[in-house]
Motif scaffolding. Sequence first.
Motif, PDB file in Angstrom:
ATOM      1  N   MET A   1       0.846  -1.197   0.000  1.00 26.39           N
ATOM      2  CA  MET A   1       0.000   0.000   0.000  1.00 26.39           C
ATOM      3  C   MET A   1       0.876   1.240   0.000  1.00 26.39           C
ATOM      4  N   ASP A   2       0.499   2.202  -0.816  1.00 22.39           N
ATOM      5  CA  ASP A   2       1.213   3.475  -0.849  1.00 22.39           C
ATOM      6  C   ASP A   2       1.038   4.173   0.500  1.00 22.39           C
ATOM      7  N   ASN A   3       2.140   4.648   1.093  1.00 24.23           N
ATOM      8  CA  ASN A   3       2.069   5.299   2.402  1.00 24.23           C
ATOM      9  C   ASN A   3       1.466   6.692   2.342  1.00 24.23           C
ATOM     10  N   THR A   4       1.310   7.235   1.152  1.00 21.61           N
ATOM     11  CA  THR A   4       0.727   8.554   0.997  1.00 21.61           C
ATOM     12  C   THR A   4      -0.765   8.509   1.319  1.00 21.61           C
ATOM     13  N   ILE A   5      -1.218   9.456   2.127  1.00 23.38           N
ATOM     14  CA  ILE A   5      -2.641   9.530   2.479  1.00 23.38           C
ATOM     15  C   ILE A   5      -3.298  10.623   1.656  1.00 23.38           C
ATOM     16  N   ILE A   6      -4.390  10.288   0.963  1.00 23.43           N
ATOM     17  CA  ILE A   6      -5.124  11.285   0.191  1.00 23.43           C
ATOM     18  C   ILE A   6      -5.968  12.121   1.148  1.00 23.43           C
ATOM     19  N   THR A   7      -5.766  13.420   1.098  1.00 23.55           N
ATOM     20  CA  THR A   7      -6.467  14.319   2.021  1.00 23.55           C
ATOM     21  C   THR A   7      -7.355  15.328   1.303  1.00 23.55           C
ATOM     22  N   SER A   8      -7.386  15.272  -0.025  1.00 19.93           N
ATOM     23  CA  SER A   8      -8.168  16.243  -0.795  1.00 19.93           C
ATOM     24  C   SER A   8      -9.233  15.540  -1.637  1.00 19.93           C
ATOM     25  N   VAL A   9     -10.451  16.063  -1.588  1.00 18.36           N
ATOM     26  CA  VAL A   9     -11.533  15.488  -2.401  1.00 18.36           C
ATOM     27  C   VAL A   9     -11.359  15.849  -3.878  1.00 18.36           C
ATOM     28  N   LYS A  10     -10.406  16.722  -4.183  1.00 12.92           N
ATOM     29  CA  LYS A  10     -10.144  17.088  -5.575  1.00 12.92           C
ATOM     30  C   LYS A  10      -9.159  16.132  -6.245  1.00 12.92           C
ATOM     31  N   ASN A  11      -8.650  15.180  -5.479  1.00 14.47           N
ATOM     32  CA  ASN A  11      -7.762  14.177  -6.046  1.00 14.47           C
ATOM     33  C   ASN A  11      -8.503  13.404  -7.143  1.00 14.47           C
ATOM     34  N   LEU A  45     -16.492 -10.389  -3.095  1.00 15.80           N
ATOM     35  CA  LEU A  45     -15.324 -11.233  -3.350  1.00 15.80           C
ATOM     36  C   LEU A  45     -15.717 -12.707  -3.449  1.00 15.80           C
ATOM     37  N   HIS A  46     -16.582 -13.149  -2.550  1.00 14.05           N
ATOM     38  CA  HIS A  46     -16.998 -14.553  -2.556  1.00 14.05           C
ATOM     39  C   HIS A  46     -17.829 -14.892  -3.791  1.00 14.05           C
ATOM     40  N   ALA A  47     -18.443 -13.872  -4.390  1.00 10.72           N
ATOM     41  CA  ALA A  47     -19.226 -14.090  -5.614  1.00 10.72           C
ATOM     42  C   ALA A  47     -18.364 -14.030  -6.870  1.00 10.72           C
ATOM     43  N   GLY A  48     -17.066 -13.822  -6.703  1.00 17.34           N
ATOM     44  CA  GLY A  48     -16.169 -13.830  -7.851  1.00 17.34           C
ATOM     45  C   GLY A  48     -15.888 -12.480  -8.465  1.00 17.34           C
ATOM     46  N   TRP A  70     -10.866  -8.808   7.486  1.00 18.27           N
ATOM     47  CA  TRP A  70     -10.084  -7.661   7.036  1.00 18.27           C
ATOM     48  C   TRP A  70      -8.865  -8.132   6.256  1.00 18.27           C
ATOM     49  N   GLU A  71      -8.199  -9.137   6.785  1.00 15.06           N
ATOM     50  CA  GLU A  71      -7.012  -9.680   6.118  1.00 15.06           C
ATOM     51  C   GLU A  71      -7.385 -10.274   4.762  1.00 15.06           C
ATOM     52  N   GLU A  72      -8.530 -10.928   4.690  1.00 12.69           N
ATOM     53  CA  GLU A  72      -8.981 -11.527   3.430  1.00 12.69           C
ATOM     54  C   GLU A  72      -9.199 -10.460   2.360  1.00 12.69           C
ATOM     55  N   ILE A  73      -9.795  -9.344   2.763  1.00  9.51           N
ATOM     56  CA  ILE A  73     -10.061  -8.265   1.809  1.00  9.51           C
ATOM     57  C   ILE A  73      -8.755  -7.669   1.293  1.00  9.51           C
ATOM     58  N   VAL A  74      -7.814  -7.412   2.189  1.00 11.08           N
ATOM     59  CA  VAL A  74      -6.544  -6.814   1.787  1.00 11.08           C
ATOM     60  C   VAL A  74      -5.761  -7.761   0.880  1.00 11.08           C
ATOM     61  N   HIS A  75      -5.772  -9.042   1.210  1.00  9.59           N
ATOM     62  CA  HIS A  75      -5.037 -10.020   0.402  1.00  9.59           C
ATOM     63  C   HIS A  75      -5.656 -10.179  -0.987  1.00  9.59           C
ATOM     64  N   ALA A  76      -6.936  -9.845  -1.118  1.00 11.06           N
ATOM     65  CA  ALA A  76      -7.599  -9.958  -2.422  1.00 11.06           C
ATOM     66  C   ALA A  76      -7.306  -8.764  -3.317  1.00 11.06           C
ATOM     67  N   THR A  77      -6.587  -7.784  -2.777  1.00  8.68           N
ATOM     68  CA  THR A  77      -6.281  -6.563  -3.518  1.00  8.68           C
ATOM     69  C   THR A  77      -4.771  -6.406  -3.619  1.00  8.68           C
ATOM     70  N   THR A  78      -4.255  -6.214  -4.820  1.00 10.16           N
ATOM     71  CA  THR A  78      -2.812  -6.005  -4.970  1.00 10.16           C
ATOM     72  C   THR A  78      -2.407  -4.747  -4.218  1.00 10.16           C
ATOM     73  N   SER A  79      -1.217  -4.770  -3.659  1.00  6.90           N
ATOM     74  CA  SER A  79      -0.790  -3.722  -2.719  1.00  6.90           C
ATOM     75  C   SER A  79      -0.849  -2.318  -3.316  1.00  6.90           C
ATOM     76  N   ASP A  80      -0.529  -2.191  -4.601  1.00  8.60           N
ATOM     77  CA  ASP A  80      -0.529  -0.852  -5.192  1.00  8.60           C
ATOM     78  C   ASP A  80      -1.938  -0.375  -5.520  1.00  8.60           C
ATOM     79  N   HIS A  81      -2.955  -1.193  -5.220  1.00  9.12           N
ATOM     80  CA  HIS A  81      -4.341  -0.797  -5.435  1.00  9.12           C
ATOM     81  C   HIS A  81      -5.070  -0.580  -4.112  1.00  9.12           C
ATOM     82  N   VAL A  82      -4.309  -0.507  -3.018  1.00  2.89           N
ATOM     83  CA  VAL A  82      -4.864  -0.167  -1.710  1.00  2.89           C
ATOM     84  C   VAL A  82      -4.463   1.271  -1.406  1.00  2.89           C
ATOM     85  N   VAL A  83      -5.465   2.132  -1.196  1.00  4.89           N
ATOM     86  CA  VAL A  83      -5.209   3.568  -1.050  1.00  4.89           C
ATOM     87  C   VAL A  83      -5.735   4.040   0.298  1.00  4.89           C
TER      88      VAL A  83
END
Length: 270
Positions: A1-11, A45-48, A70-83
Amino acid sequence: MDNTIITSVKNPRIKKVLELQQKSSERRKMGCFVVEGKREILHGLHAGFTIDTLYVCSPLIQKDDSDGSWEEIVHATTSDHVVEVSPEVYDKMAYRGGTEGLLAVFNVKNIALDDLKLPDNPLIVVLESVEKPGNLGAVLRSADAAAVDAVMVCDPLTDLYNPNLIRSSIGAIFTVPCVACTSQNCIDFLKRHSIQILTAQLQDSKPYYDTDMTKATAIIMGTESTGLTQIWREAADAHVRIPMQGQLDSLNVSVSAAILIFEAVRQRMA
């Protein structure tokens, strides 16, 4: 996961989420939709379904992960797609409160009629031209509770990934096979598979409890304002009604659907 935190709704990422929440045209164009909350995300996720991007607000995350969800959800997402997003941004993104600081953008997975894997004696619910996402969501909850084999939404006036629908269904949009199609294609499918068509209507009908629902059955519901169109009335094998004891002549479509669905369940369990 990118350590940068998005703080603007204009992102740009946040703007994309807001567009997906608000516009069906954007959901169709991008092939994505938004799901909030741990329970609903897990159902997807369980529905594919696959996650495109997972948005996390750490201060809102419930720390108890005794079930490993929680761990299952994170593992189902590649690290660079967790924001990571700030609470202020998450509050702007989230369609409803109390979603545990988790919001996922899922990739659409459309199901066609011929993709359905039905048992020998299926129970199906068909909704024609449903207008209100909340009504469809409520029908899906009843369908899940009764283990209905499929819900078919014919000539829909709302898309299946509307955030109101996902919210009102509490994830049942994932637990019950749901197909959008035309009325004619649906009729052809039901006839081809020898599934009896029971239309809910006042005219030329008999009480629902006097109708055999133990065999392969599709229960057809129309809109509260205009009912079913003629194509369904002509295709029907039987017409059923819910007898009304008061002064009004109709129920909310989700209530009517629940009554008919559970009558079918009662008959099949007798």
